[in-house]
Design an enzyme around this catalytic site. Sequence first.
Site, PDB file in Angstrom:
ATOM      1  N   LYS A  76       0.870  -1.179   0.000  1.00 20.82           N
ATOM      2  CA  LYS A  76       0.000   0.000   0.000  1.00 20.82           C
ATOM      3  C   LYS A  76       0.899   1.219   0.000  1.00 20.82           C
ATOM      4  CE  LYS A  76      -4.398   1.214   0.527  1.00 20.82           C
ATOM      5  NZ  LYS A  76      -5.589   0.542  -0.014  1.00 20.82           N
ATOM      6  N   GLY A 176     -24.805   3.008   2.156  1.00 18.50           N
ATOM      7  CA  GLY A 176     -23.764   3.541   1.271  1.00 18.50           C
ATOM      8  C   GLY A 176     -24.072   3.185  -0.175  1.00 18.50           C
ATOM      9  N   GLY A 178     -23.196   3.826  -3.139  1.00 13.44           N
ATOM     10  CA  GLY A 178     -22.167   4.354  -4.046  1.00 13.44           C
ATOM     11  C   GLY A 178     -21.791   3.315  -5.077  1.00 13.44           C
ATOM     12  N   VAL A 180     -20.051   0.552  -5.003  1.00 12.48           N
ATOM     13  CA  VAL A 180     -20.274  -0.834  -4.604  1.00 12.48           C
ATOM     14  C   VAL A 180     -21.766  -1.065  -4.330  1.00 12.48           C
ATOM     15  CG1 VAL A 180     -19.789  -2.579  -2.843  1.00 12.48           C
ATOM     16  CG2 VAL A 180     -17.944  -1.083  -3.652  1.00 12.48           C
ATOM     17  N   GLY A 181     -22.368  -0.172  -3.530  1.00 17.40           N
ATOM     18  CA  GLY A 181     -23.745  -0.358  -3.085  1.00 17.40           C
ATOM     19  C   GLY A 181     -24.754  -0.407  -4.218  1.00 17.40           C
TER      20      GLY A 181
HETATM   21  P1  NAD Z   1     -18.281   5.514  -3.115  1.00 17.66           P
HETATM   22  O1  NAD Z   1     -17.646   6.776  -2.672  1.00 17.66           O
HETATM   23  O2  NAD Z   1     -18.609   5.313  -4.546  1.00 17.66           O
HETATM   24  O3  NAD Z   1     -19.653   5.287  -2.308  1.00 17.66           O
HETATM   25  C1  NAD Z   1     -19.757   5.440  -0.929  1.00 17.66           C
HETATM   26  C2  NAD Z   1     -21.211   5.808  -0.605  1.00 17.66           C
HETATM   27  O4  NAD Z   1     -21.361   5.813   0.805  1.00 17.66           O
HETATM   28  C3  NAD Z   1     -21.626   7.183  -1.096  1.00 17.66           C
HETATM   29  O5  NAD Z   1     -22.922   7.116  -1.640  1.00 17.66           O
HETATM   30  C4  NAD Z   1     -21.649   8.027   0.189  1.00 17.66           C
HETATM   31  O6  NAD Z   1     -22.596   9.087   0.147  1.00 17.66           O
HETATM   32  C5  NAD Z   1     -22.047   6.990   1.200  1.00 17.66           C
HETATM   33  N1  NAD Z   1     -21.698   7.278   2.586  1.00 17.66           N
HETATM   34  C6  NAD Z   1     -20.605   7.909   3.069  1.00 17.66           C
HETATM   35  N2  NAD Z   1     -20.660   7.935   4.417  1.00 17.66           N
HETATM   36  C7  NAD Z   1     -21.805   7.313   4.773  1.00 17.66           C
HETATM   37  C8  NAD Z   1     -22.410   7.002   6.013  1.00 17.66           C
HETATM   38  N3  NAD Z   1     -21.829   7.338   7.155  1.00 17.66           N
HETATM   39  N4  NAD Z   1     -23.585   6.319   6.006  1.00 17.66           N
HETATM   40  C9  NAD Z   1     -24.165   5.957   4.847  1.00 17.66           C
HETATM   41  N5  NAD Z   1     -23.629   6.218   3.644  1.00 17.66           N
HETATM   42  C10 NAD Z   1     -22.465   6.884   3.616  1.00 17.66           C
HETATM   43  O7  NAD Z   1     -17.334   4.355  -2.570  1.00 17.66           O
HETATM   44  P2  NAD Z   1     -17.248   2.836  -3.040  1.00 17.66           P
HETATM   45  O8  NAD Z   1     -16.188   2.702  -4.064  1.00 17.66           O
HETATM   46  O9  NAD Z   1     -18.612   2.315  -3.314  1.00 17.66           O
HETATM   47  O10 NAD Z   1     -16.682   2.150  -1.732  1.00 17.66           O
HETATM   48  C11 NAD Z   1     -17.509   1.910  -0.603  1.00 17.66           C
HETATM   49  C12 NAD Z   1     -16.741   1.100   0.419  1.00 17.66           C
HETATM   50  O11 NAD Z   1     -16.335  -0.136  -0.161  1.00 17.66           O
HETATM   51  C13 NAD Z   1     -15.458   1.737   0.949  1.00 17.66           C
HETATM   52  O12 NAD Z   1     -15.294   1.316   2.284  1.00 17.66           O
HETATM   53  C14 NAD Z   1     -14.379   1.103   0.105  1.00 17.66           C
HETATM   54  O13 NAD Z   1     -13.137   1.096   0.768  1.00 17.66           O
HETATM   55  C15 NAD Z   1     -14.926  -0.290  -0.043  1.00 17.66           C
HETATM   56  N6  NAD Z   1     -14.421  -1.022  -1.208  1.00 17.66           N
HETATM   57  C16 NAD Z   1     -14.619  -0.521  -2.465  1.00 17.66           C
HETATM   58  C17 NAD Z   1     -14.158  -1.248  -3.555  1.00 17.66           C
HETATM   59  C18 NAD Z   1     -14.396  -0.756  -4.961  1.00 17.66           C
HETATM   60  O14 NAD Z   1     -14.133  -1.526  -5.877  1.00 17.66           O
HETATM   61  N7  NAD Z   1     -14.888   0.437  -5.182  1.00 17.66           N
HETATM   62  C19 NAD Z   1     -13.478  -2.462  -3.366  1.00 17.66           C
HETATM   63  C20 NAD Z   1     -13.319  -2.953  -2.065  1.00 17.66           C
HETATM   64  C21 NAD Z   1     -13.805  -2.212  -0.994  1.00 17.66           C
END
Ligand code: NAD
Length: 369
Positions: A76, A176, A178, A180-181
């Site tokens: 990292k 969340g 975003g 992933v969600g």
């Molecule tokens: P993203 O920024 O696209 O989405 C995150 C979402 O969470 C946003 O809609 C944001 O408004 C919301 N959010 C932020 N704080 C919040 C809270 N306290 N309560 C509810 N919602 C909240 O990020 P992402 O890429 O979807 O990643 C989400 C998580 O998954 C992170 O922890 C990231 O480390 C993990 N992750 C992502 C990936 C990837 O491929 N993108 C891979 C492994 C792990």
Amino acid sequence: MGDEIGFDDLGPLKVIHVHEPSVGLKAILVVDNVATGPSIGGLRMAEDVSAAECARLARAMTMKNAAAGLPHGGGKSVMFGDPKMPRDAKEARIRAFACSLRYEHGYIFGPDLGTDEGCMAWVNDEIGRAVGLPREFGGIPLDQIGATAWGLTHAVEVALEYCDFSLDGARVVIQGFGAVGMHAARFLGERGAVLVGASDSRGAVYDEAGLGVAELIALKTAGKSVIDSPAGEKRERDAAIDMECEIWIPAARPDVIDARNVRRLNAKLVAQGANIPVTREAEDYLHKHNVLCIPDFIANAGGVICGAMEFHGATEGAAMNAVAEKITRNTREVLESARRDGKTPRAAALELATRRVRRAMDNRRWSLF
Ligand code: NAD
């Protein structure tokens, strides 16, 4: 948390501090373990990063990559600074950091908080060693295609063999909404699950009859919030924790479920999309109360699997097949061993990953380098 780096027999192999005052660069690379191959891990940019955090994240990548069965170790890198700084300044720092590590062949850059595919294009331009690149450079846009959510969906499908409900009609809540969600909601919806709750940083929305996944995705893609949806009841952000469902998916922040609020969860399966969303204490509580938790580094490895496939020149289709195949196999192995030995899925997953790393280390002349 202190700024001490913990060393043990798995690593870290190297900690490199980089400083270049002419562009204001201060950064750290931790290569944790390369026994299974050159490490892959994201470059995180933030004002408050630290060597200890970098080392912890590098170890998490060792475990995630080994658990996923990738020919890559864990590393990292972190860079001090505001990721929203002017583009020129950010580009100068990232290019300088990449150049300073041009001979560190044991580390492959990837995107993380504060960096994106454009940043990886700069790294690639300097040293040709990055994943998560724009499509023009052979990159696979993993957030756009939902690689992590695709893996999460397969983890859920396997976990259902250990639960007393089926996906058809299962109620899902996503904390969340975003990258992933929203893709998780889409893939699970296509398989018959019903999204009853979703939240983002501005609030939560609930409808026991089911929310419109496509409508919510359209809102988020337009830069709005799930609470801007005309449908569903609006609730405060953390109300997503209390929403009754079969499948609860944390996909936002770390440590959102802890010993204080874990009793509020009303779900049968927790599929961890975010990294470390549930504290150990809370996970143990859920295990004792028969709530199955698929650990983060098993369930959310789709992104790094996709990145590794990109690095080895795979097409998007081949990468998505690899995500499905690896996550299905690993989730089954972990849940089977947890059931057989009566331990938590996390304990079983850590054992699996550690065993793979140690086996790889046994075949090397030096244990770490
Ligand atoms: P993203 O920024 O696209 O989405 C995150 C979402 O969470 C946003 O809609 C944001 O408004 C919301 N959010 C932020 N704080 C919040 C809270 N306290 N309560 C509810 N919602 C909240 O990020 P992402 O890429 O979807 O990643 C989400 C998580 O998954 C992170 O922890 C990231 O480390 C993990 N992750 C992502 C990936 C990837 O491929 N993108 C891979 C492994 C792990």
